[in-house]
Design a protein around this motif. Sequence first.
Motif, PDB file in Angstrom:
ATOM      1  N   UNK A 159      11.224 -27.209  25.592  1.00  0.00           N
ATOM      2  CA  UNK A 159      12.157 -28.292  25.937  1.00  0.00           C
ATOM      3  C   UNK A 159      11.411 -29.604  26.133  1.00  0.00           C
ATOM      4  N   UNK A 160      10.304 -29.559  26.857  1.00  0.00           N
ATOM      5  CA  UNK A 160       9.491 -30.760  27.036  1.00  0.00           C
ATOM      6  C   UNK A 160       9.008 -31.269  25.680  1.00  0.00           C
ATOM      7  N   UNK A 161       8.517 -30.363  24.851  1.00  0.00           N
ATOM      8  CA  UNK A 161       8.024 -30.712  23.523  1.00  0.00           C
ATOM      9  C   UNK A 161       9.122 -31.371  22.694  1.00  0.00           C
ATOM     10  N   UNK A 162      10.324 -30.775  22.713  1.00  0.00           N
ATOM     11  CA  UNK A 162      11.409 -31.304  21.876  1.00  0.00           C
ATOM     12  C   UNK A 162      11.943 -32.634  22.399  1.00  0.00           C
ATOM     13  N   UNK A 163      11.977 -32.811  23.703  1.00  0.00           N
ATOM     14  CA  UNK A 163      12.553 -34.034  24.274  1.00  0.00           C
ATOM     15  C   UNK A 163      11.560 -35.186  24.393  1.00  0.00           C
ATOM     16  N   UNK A 164      10.292 -34.897  24.417  1.00  0.00           N
ATOM     17  CA  UNK A 164       9.297 -35.957  24.578  1.00  0.00           C
ATOM     18  C   UNK A 164       8.435 -36.120  23.320  1.00  0.00           C
ATOM     19  N   UNK A 165       7.837 -35.041  22.851  1.00  0.00           N
ATOM     20  CA  UNK A 165       6.885 -35.139  21.750  1.00  0.00           C
ATOM     21  C   UNK A 165       7.561 -35.323  20.387  1.00  0.00           C
ATOM     22  N   UNK A 166       8.578 -34.540  20.113  1.00  0.00           N
ATOM     23  CA  UNK A 166       9.224 -34.581  18.800  1.00  0.00           C
ATOM     24  C   UNK A 166       9.950 -35.912  18.579  1.00  0.00           C
ATOM     25  N   UNK A 167      10.496 -36.486  19.632  1.00  0.00           N
ATOM     26  CA  UNK A 167      11.288 -37.716  19.480  1.00  0.00           C
ATOM     27  C   UNK A 167      10.478 -38.986  19.711  1.00  0.00           C
ATOM     28  N   UNK A 168       9.173 -38.877  19.794  1.00  0.00           N
ATOM     29  CA  UNK A 168       8.337 -40.049  20.027  1.00  0.00           C
ATOM     30  C   UNK A 168       8.725 -41.144  19.037  1.00  0.00           C
ATOM     31  N   UNK A 169       9.100 -42.328  19.521  1.00  0.00           N
ATOM     32  CA  UNK A 169       9.730 -43.338  18.655  1.00  0.00           C
ATOM     33  C   UNK A 169       8.862 -43.920  17.546  1.00  0.00           C
ATOM     34  N   UNK A 180      18.314 -42.725  24.500  1.00  0.00           N
ATOM     35  CA  UNK A 180      18.009 -44.153  24.428  1.00  0.00           C
ATOM     36  C   UNK A 180      17.397 -44.529  23.080  1.00  0.00           C
ATOM     37  N   UNK A 181      16.571 -43.670  22.534  1.00  0.00           N
ATOM     38  CA  UNK A 181      15.938 -43.935  21.245  1.00  0.00           C
ATOM     39  C   UNK A 181      16.735 -43.370  20.065  1.00  0.00           C
ATOM     40  N   UNK A 182      17.947 -42.925  20.309  1.00  0.00           N
ATOM     41  CA  UNK A 182      18.848 -42.381  19.296  1.00  0.00           C
ATOM     42  C   UNK A 182      18.178 -41.221  18.540  1.00  0.00           C
ATOM     43  N   UNK A 210      13.920 -30.688  36.761  1.00  0.00           N
ATOM     44  CA  UNK A 210      13.746 -32.047  37.267  1.00  0.00           C
ATOM     45  C   UNK A 210      13.522 -33.059  36.151  1.00  0.00           C
ATOM     46  N   UNK A 211      12.835 -32.654  35.095  1.00  0.00           N
ATOM     47  CA  UNK A 211      12.531 -33.604  34.017  1.00  0.00           C
ATOM     48  C   UNK A 211      13.552 -33.597  32.884  1.00  0.00           C
ATOM     49  N   UNK A 212      14.369 -32.571  32.812  1.00  0.00           N
ATOM     50  CA  UNK A 212      15.354 -32.463  31.732  1.00  0.00           C
ATOM     51  C   UNK A 212      16.264 -33.698  31.634  1.00  0.00           C
ATOM     52  N   UNK A 213      16.835 -34.185  32.734  1.00  0.00           N
ATOM     53  CA  UNK A 213      17.688 -35.380  32.616  1.00  0.00           C
ATOM     54  C   UNK A 213      16.939 -36.590  32.070  1.00  0.00           C
ATOM     55  N   UNK A 214      15.679 -36.769  32.465  1.00  0.00           N
ATOM     56  CA  UNK A 214      14.902 -37.900  31.968  1.00  0.00           C
ATOM     57  C   UNK A 214      14.576 -37.746  30.484  1.00  0.00           C
ATOM     58  N   UNK A 215      14.259 -36.532  30.061  1.00  0.00           N
ATOM     59  CA  UNK A 215      13.990 -36.281  28.648  1.00  0.00           C
ATOM     60  C   UNK A 215      15.221 -36.520  27.790  1.00  0.00           C
ATOM     61  N   UNK A 216      16.362 -36.074  28.270  1.00  0.00           N
ATOM     62  CA  UNK A 216      17.612 -36.301  27.537  1.00  0.00           C
ATOM     63  C   UNK A 216      17.907 -37.799  27.469  1.00  0.00           C
TER      64      UNK A 216
END
Length: 162
Positions: free
Chosen positions: A78-88, A42-44, A31-37
Amino acid sequence: TFLGFYPAWWGVSFSPRIPVITGGISMAVLLTLPFGIYVAYKYVKLKIVGIFLLTFAAAYLLLLQSSPLFILLEGTLLFFSLIMVVEPKTSPILFKEQLIYGVAMGVLVPVAIKINFPESYIGPLILCNLIYNVYRNRRYLSTKLHPPVASPAPVGGATITQ
């Protein structure tokens, strides 16, 4: 573990699972994968995610001598890589810096897992963010640590020409 707790995203830990692999894939991830991607796009920062996941898989396989498939699909990573690692605010913008950052994160997380570091995800993230931010602010830091010395003004307003 830190205080007896394992690092995990609560949504992954308590959501229903789809029995695709041993242990299953969390419904919360699907459910959250599309939003994380979308956020990473969006933040490149999708390059950091890809580089991190590929490096993580290779380093995990080499260091721990087992398949990283469960960790890659379980959800927390996956959550870590899509949300935490890419924190702008704390992750790199330029591709070369993203490459170095993603590789460093991808190597440090399996190393932390191998040595049983209490926070195997957050520890490497804090270290990489600290190193990157010191690098990013090196000019500012160098002027604060070593203020420029003013050169003496010429006496009598004379100028030297050659």
